[in-house]
Design an enzyme around this catalytic site. Structure first.
Site, short mmCIF file in Angstrom:
data_model
loop_
_atom_site.label_atom_id
_atom_site.label_comp_id
_atom_site.label_asym_id
_atom_site.label_seq_id
_atom_site.Cartn_x
_atom_site.Cartn_y
_atom_site.Cartn_z
N LYS A 215 0.85 -1.19 0.00
CA LYS A 215 0.00 0.00 0.00
C LYS A 215 0.88 1.24 0.00
O LYS A 215 2.02 1.21 0.45
CB LYS A 215 -0.93 0.03 1.22
CG LYS A 215 -1.93 -1.14 1.28
CD LYS A 215 -2.79 -1.06 2.51
CE LYS A 215 -3.76 -2.24 2.58
NZ LYS A 215 -4.60 -2.19 3.79
N SER B 288 -11.23 2.37 -1.35
CA SER B 288 -11.49 1.83 -0.01
C SER B 288 -11.59 2.92 1.05
O SER B 288 -11.90 2.62 2.21
CB SER B 288 -10.38 0.85 0.37
OG SER B 288 -9.11 1.47 0.26
N ASN C 229 -9.43 4.56 2.76
CA ASN C 229 -8.59 4.39 3.95
C ASN C 229 -7.30 5.20 3.86
O ASN C 229 -6.34 4.95 4.60
CB ASN C 229 -8.27 2.91 4.17
CG ASN C 229 -7.48 2.32 3.00
OD1 ASN C 229 -7.21 2.99 2.00
ND2 ASN C 229 -7.13 1.05 3.13
N ARG D 81 -5.01 5.14 1.77
CA ARG D 81 -3.88 4.39 1.23
C ARG D 81 -4.33 3.70 -0.04
O ARG D 81 -5.46 3.22 -0.13
CB ARG D 81 -3.35 3.36 2.24
CG ARG D 81 -2.83 3.98 3.52
CD ARG D 81 -2.34 2.93 4.50
NE ARG D 81 -1.10 2.33 4.07
CZ ARG D 81 0.09 2.87 4.29
NH1 ARG D 81 0.20 4.02 4.92
NH2 ARG D 81 1.19 2.27 3.88
N HIS E 57 39.44 9.54 -35.08
CA HIS E 57 40.77 10.11 -34.86
C HIS E 57 41.25 9.70 -33.47
O HIS E 57 40.48 9.67 -32.51
CB HIS E 57 40.69 11.64 -34.95
CG HIS E 57 41.98 12.34 -34.66
ND1 HIS E 57 43.09 12.21 -35.45
CD2 HIS E 57 42.33 13.20 -33.65
CE1 HIS E 57 44.07 12.96 -34.97
NE2 HIS E 57 43.64 13.56 -33.87
N ASN E 58 42.53 9.35 -33.36
CA ASN E 58 43.07 8.90 -32.06
C ASN E 58 42.16 7.85 -31.43
O ASN E 58 41.78 7.94 -30.26
CB ASN E 58 43.25 10.08 -31.10
CG ASN E 58 44.38 11.00 -31.51
OD1 ASN E 58 45.18 10.68 -32.40
ND2 ASN E 58 44.46 12.17 -30.89
N GLU F 3 42.36 4.86 -36.37
CA GLU F 3 43.75 5.32 -36.39
C GLU F 3 44.60 4.53 -35.42
O GLU F 3 44.17 4.23 -34.30
CB GLU F 3 43.82 6.81 -36.05
CG GLU F 3 45.23 7.37 -36.15
CD GLU F 3 45.30 8.85 -35.88
OE1 GLU F 3 46.27 9.49 -36.34
OE2 GLU F 3 44.41 9.38 -35.19
N ASP G 150 48.33 4.96 -33.82
CA ASP G 150 49.54 5.74 -33.58
C ASP G 150 50.62 4.79 -33.08
O ASP G 150 50.61 4.40 -31.91
CB ASP G 150 49.27 6.80 -32.51
CG ASP G 150 49.35 8.20 -33.08
OD1 ASP G 150 49.87 8.36 -34.18
OD2 ASP G 150 48.89 9.13 -32.41
N HIS H 88 49.44 8.16 -27.70
CA HIS H 88 49.63 9.49 -28.26
C HIS H 88 51.03 9.96 -27.88
O HIS H 88 51.28 10.33 -26.74
CB HIS H 88 48.56 10.45 -27.74
CG HIS H 88 48.38 11.67 -28.59
ND1 HIS H 88 48.81 12.91 -28.22
CD2 HIS H 88 47.82 11.82 -29.82
CE1 HIS H 88 48.52 13.79 -29.17
NE2 HIS H 88 47.92 13.15 -30.15
N GLU I 20 49.82 5.73 -38.34
CA GLU I 20 50.77 6.82 -38.16
C GLU I 20 52.01 6.18 -37.56
O GLU I 20 52.04 5.84 -36.38
CB GLU I 20 50.20 7.92 -37.26
CG GLU I 20 51.06 9.16 -37.26
CD GLU I 20 50.42 10.32 -36.53
OE1 GLU I 20 51.17 11.09 -35.90
OE2 GLU I 20 49.19 10.46 -36.58
N SER J 223 46.00 13.77 -46.13
CA SER J 223 45.35 14.18 -44.89
C SER J 223 45.46 15.69 -44.72
O SER J 223 46.48 16.29 -45.06
CB SER J 223 45.98 13.47 -43.69
OG SER J 223 45.76 12.08 -43.74
N ARG K 60 41.33 12.74 -46.04
CA ARG K 60 41.07 12.53 -44.61
C ARG K 60 41.26 13.86 -43.89
O ARG K 60 42.29 14.52 -44.01
CB ARG K 60 42.02 11.48 -44.03
CG ARG K 60 41.77 11.18 -42.55
CD ARG K 60 42.67 10.04 -42.06
NE ARG K 60 42.36 9.68 -40.68
CZ ARG K 60 42.93 10.21 -39.61
NH1 ARG K 60 43.87 11.14 -39.76
NH2 ARG K 60 42.59 9.82 -38.40
N ASP L 248 12.64 22.23 -16.39
CA ASP L 248 11.79 23.21 -17.08
C ASP L 248 12.14 23.10 -18.57
O ASP L 248 12.93 23.90 -19.09
CB ASP L 248 12.08 24.64 -16.58
CG ASP L 248 11.83 24.79 -15.09
OD1 ASP L 248 10.98 24.06 -14.56
OD2 ASP L 248 12.50 25.63 -14.46
N ASP M 190 17.24 27.67 -17.68
CA ASP M 190 17.77 28.27 -16.46
C ASP M 190 17.99 29.74 -16.73
O ASP M 190 18.76 30.10 -17.63
CB ASP M 190 19.08 27.60 -16.04
CG ASP M 190 19.49 27.96 -14.62
OD1 ASP M 190 19.31 29.12 -14.23
OD2 ASP M 190 20.01 27.06 -13.91
#
Length: 755
Positions: free
Chosen positions: A157, A189, A191, A193, A307-308, A337, A339, A352, A386, A519, A546, A651, A706
């Site tokens: 309940k 009911s 009550n 609840r 990339h990377n 990629e 490296d 990297h 690379e 590239s 690329r 909101d 906001d």
């Protein structure tokens, strides 16, 4: 049609259908044993019983970091609870099943391969999460217990205060007067609840969608039941190709009332089920499979590129992981990629260079590529190397690729000839291509001489203050010692993607080489687009280019890929680990064509005859302009942004963005709705004119308004204009990192008008 002026239909007993919010707030106060399991007939399932009881599982993080914790499936059937210990203090944490991408059995993760050897492989499994959340590597005490978790795809309940708490849990703030009124109406009911069936009635009434009621009653008439003929009329207004047989199939699929189904009738709940299904999605479901012609040359496609790829965070100190490759492939990426740097014990590593990023073995990456390259898409994968290794470790790289990838690796042209035109994705199905430097033919003439430098290495020289540009006047024949910096074994693996420095558009157009790839960093690409747009489009119509992010972006931020696609660039490489609008656009671009990673460019970008002007549409577009009218109607069950705050209700407002050629780019907002993330309703019409719809993407964004600071992101969904369905459609929102926010949706109406 006007309500009531329809032929009379057989009467159907309208049974009340149970509709309970997916974020089951009722479970907080009412300890019901898995009503979801009862519906699915799983209350006697032995695995479910074990998971509800809970299991002691070892979390594997390192050789030392193995911790035993209790994991338990919650009674809502949607949540996993576990207890963790932090500096002797216990904390209870949860994660949702909807955020799980999948479960891998055995040593199928980087973590378990490194640290799981103290447990039998059959005791181990990995939970893979959507988005950027790290994998959860676990080991059970028994094999049977691991199977239970890994192989499962298959006082009652509440008082008024508890009801109010439930409403906040599902992100709706009702005023006390209305909430108490609805509570009293459901409290049969008297009550004070609500019992279980009364809670269900409360939830059902709470889930009522007036905007859907209006649509349904408009087509059904006063008897409030849709006949097959009336459903056909609705579908035709939706822009669907339909007939009576098609309408009957929809009723048989989505209608919940068995008596109505037997008489080929659809009631309101079935109508809602249809609109919330894939058939009611704004994304054309025909585009969720490969529908484009895959027999054009590779350069005629946009190709999903990373990339990377090895990074899971920023490029200065972030960790590298084979999991990053797996996640990229599962998102449809086709160009990754690597490296490559000198490693210890004769084994090359990937990281990297000259940064604090962690290192992973080249061999481990190639094994992950073998295992996952073609799970999401059968079309070719390009490995963009690379290479910073010496000759010995280059030979090791070549050996690993050859032995691990086997027949997947393409090592010679399909016809044995020097290619004049690139092969098609269809011809290269299941093949892995290497993009890298190739040893020059020193016997060749000056203009056909190949260089061992490429644009990305030039950028590194640029940062070091060294010269980075070439011209024909600078060319000097390569000496043998220069050529020896690329091993013969590695050179032989480069077939259709030979990396070369760019010597200018005039030279490239005068001496087209289909198998050569240059590239460009984002700045240089923009320069060519601005100063020589037409020539750049023609160049991209005959060979691959690329584009990659500028190297000085320490936080691994991305550039806008749309401006590069507008010029026909194929391999527009982004940092997949960095969420944001740019990755949303990339995901939206490759959402079509079965998420296979290849999208056929518009015809006018393939023939090289278009007239390109950066601030105007491309002449040669095959369609006329269109007017796109979007009515933003409502949203459903938007997520709470701060679940720790009881009063944290959004909101919300909706922003619709157009990304395409510059003249088409636009964005418009609805007004915001105060304190309603559960079922805000706007009914606002937004209109956009598109001159080149073939290149345009639409991004639907929901934000929390906001007035004192920047708005907070709630969710988004991006898709190509050409993949949008007209009519009343639901949009299933995604999080910032691309994971599903189910059941959060937008409800819109879309209409196109050709001008």
């Amino acid at each position: 049609m006007i309500c009531g002026r329809r032929k009379k239909k057989p009467r159907v007993e309208q049974q009340q259908q149970q509709q309970v919010p997916a974020q089951d707030g009722c479970g907080g106060g009412a300890r019901r044993l898995g009503r979801a399991f009862k519906k699915l007939g799983l209350t006697e399932d032995e695995d479910i019983k074990v998971m509800l009881k809970g299991s002691l599982l070892w979390k594997i993080k390192s050789h030392r970091g193995q911790k035993e914790r209790l994991y338990r499936l919650q009674e809502d059937g949607m949540t996993i609870w576990f207890e963790s210990r932090f500096q002797r203090a216990h904390s209870k944490q949860i994660f949702s099943i909807v955020h799980i991408e999948g479960v891998r059995e055995g040593y199928q993760s980087e973590g378990l391969r490194k640290y799981g050897s103290s447990f039998p492989e059959k005791h181990c499994f990995t939970i893979v999460f959507k988005g950027k959340r790290k994998n959860l590597d676990l080991a059970a005490q028994r094999e049977e217990e691991a199977q239970t978790w890994a192989d499962k795809d298959k006082d009652n309940k509440m008082c008024f205060k508890e009801i109010k708490n439930m409403l906040r849990m599902i992100n709706i703030d009702m005023n006390d007067i209305y909430a108490h009124q609805l509570f009293k109406e459901c409290d049969k009911s008297n009550n004070d609840r609500l019992e279980e069936h009364e809670i269900e009635e409360f939830c059902t009434r709470l889930m009522k969608r007036p905007e859907l009621d209006d649509i349904f009653y408009h087509y059904s008439g006063e008897d409030c039941v849709l006949s097959v003929e009336e459903l056909v009329e609705f579908l035709q207004d939706q822009g669907e190709k339909t007939n009576l047989a098609h309408a009957r199939r929809i009723i048989q699929t989505y209608e919940l009332n068995e008596k109505a189904k037997q008489q080929d009738l659809m009631m309101l709940d079935g109508f809602m089920m249809y609109l919330l299904s894939a058939d009611g999605n704004i994304l054309n479901q025909e585009h969720t499979k490969v529908y484009q012609d895959m027999n054009h040359p590779l350069c005629h496609y946009f190709i999903s590129s990373s990339h990377n790829t090895y990074l899971t965070d920023n490029q200065i100190g972030g960790p590298s992981s084979t999991e990053a490759y797996i996640r990229a492939f599962m998102k449809g990426c086709r160009c990754v990629e690597l490296d490559c740097w000198e490693g210890s014990n004769g084994e090359p590593v990937i990281y990297h260079g000259h940064t604090l990023t962690s290192k992973i073995l080249f061999r481990d990456v190639i094994e992950s590529i073998r295992d996952y390259a073609f799970k999401q898409s059968p079309y070719p994968v390009i490995l963009s190397l690379e290479n910073h290794c010496g000759l010995e470790q280059q030979a090791t790289m070549a050996r690993h690729m050859k032995t691990i990838l086997g027949d997947m690796l393409l090592t010679e042209t399909l016809d044995g000839q020097v290619p004049r035109v690139l092969p098609s994705p269809e011809q290269l199905k299941g093949k892995i291509l290497v993009k890298g430097k190739k040893l020059p033919d020193l016997r060749g003439d000056l203009e056909n001489l190949s260089f061992l430098s490429d644009e990305e290495e030039e950028e590194e020289e640029e940062r070091d203050g060294r010269r980075s540009s070439y011209s024909l006047q600078d060319i000097k024949p390569l000496q043998a010692k220069d050529a020896s910096q690329v091993s013969q074994q590695l050179s032989d693996m480069v077939v259709y993607c030979k990396a070369v420095p760019f010597l200018g558009l005039e030279h490239a157009l005068r001496n087209p080489q289909a198998h050569e790839v240059s590239s460009f960093n984002e700045r240089k690409a923009r320069k060519y687009i601005k100063e020589s747009g037409n020539a750049f489009v023609r160049y991209n119509a005959q060979q691959l280019s690329r584009i990659y992010p500028a190297g000085l972006k320490m936080n691994s931020s991305n550039f806008n890929p749309q401006e590069m696609w507008n010029a026909g660039c194929q391999l527009v490489a982004l940092n997949f680990q960095t969420p944001g609008c740019e990755m949303d656009l990339n995901d939206g671009r490759f959402l079509q064509n079965g998420c296979c990673g290849y999208v056929l460019k518009p015809r006018f970008l393939c023939n090289g005859q278009s007239t390109f002007q950066p601030e105007a549409p491309l002449q040669g577009s095959s369609h006329k302009s269109i007017m796109m009218m979007i009515k933003v109607i409502s949203a459903q069950q938007l997520p709470k942004l701060n679940k720790e705050k009881k009063n944290s209700i959004v909101d919300p407002f909706v922003r619709v963005e157009i990304h395409g050629v510059p003249i088409d780019c636009d964005k418009k907002n609805t007004f915001y709705k105060i304190n309603n993330g559960f079922n805000p309703c706007w009914n606002e019409k937004l209109t956009f004119q598109l001159r080149v719809p073939e290149l345009a993407l639409v991004r639907f964004v929901v934000e929390d308004y906001d007035n004192t600071s920047s708005n907070d992101f709630v969710g988004q969904f991006t898709l190509p204009v050409n993949s949008m369905k007209e009519g009343y459609r639901h949009i299933h929102l995604l999080s910032k990192d691309g994971a599903s926010l189910s059941p959060a949706t937008l409800f819109v109406h879309v209409k196109f008008k050709w001008l």
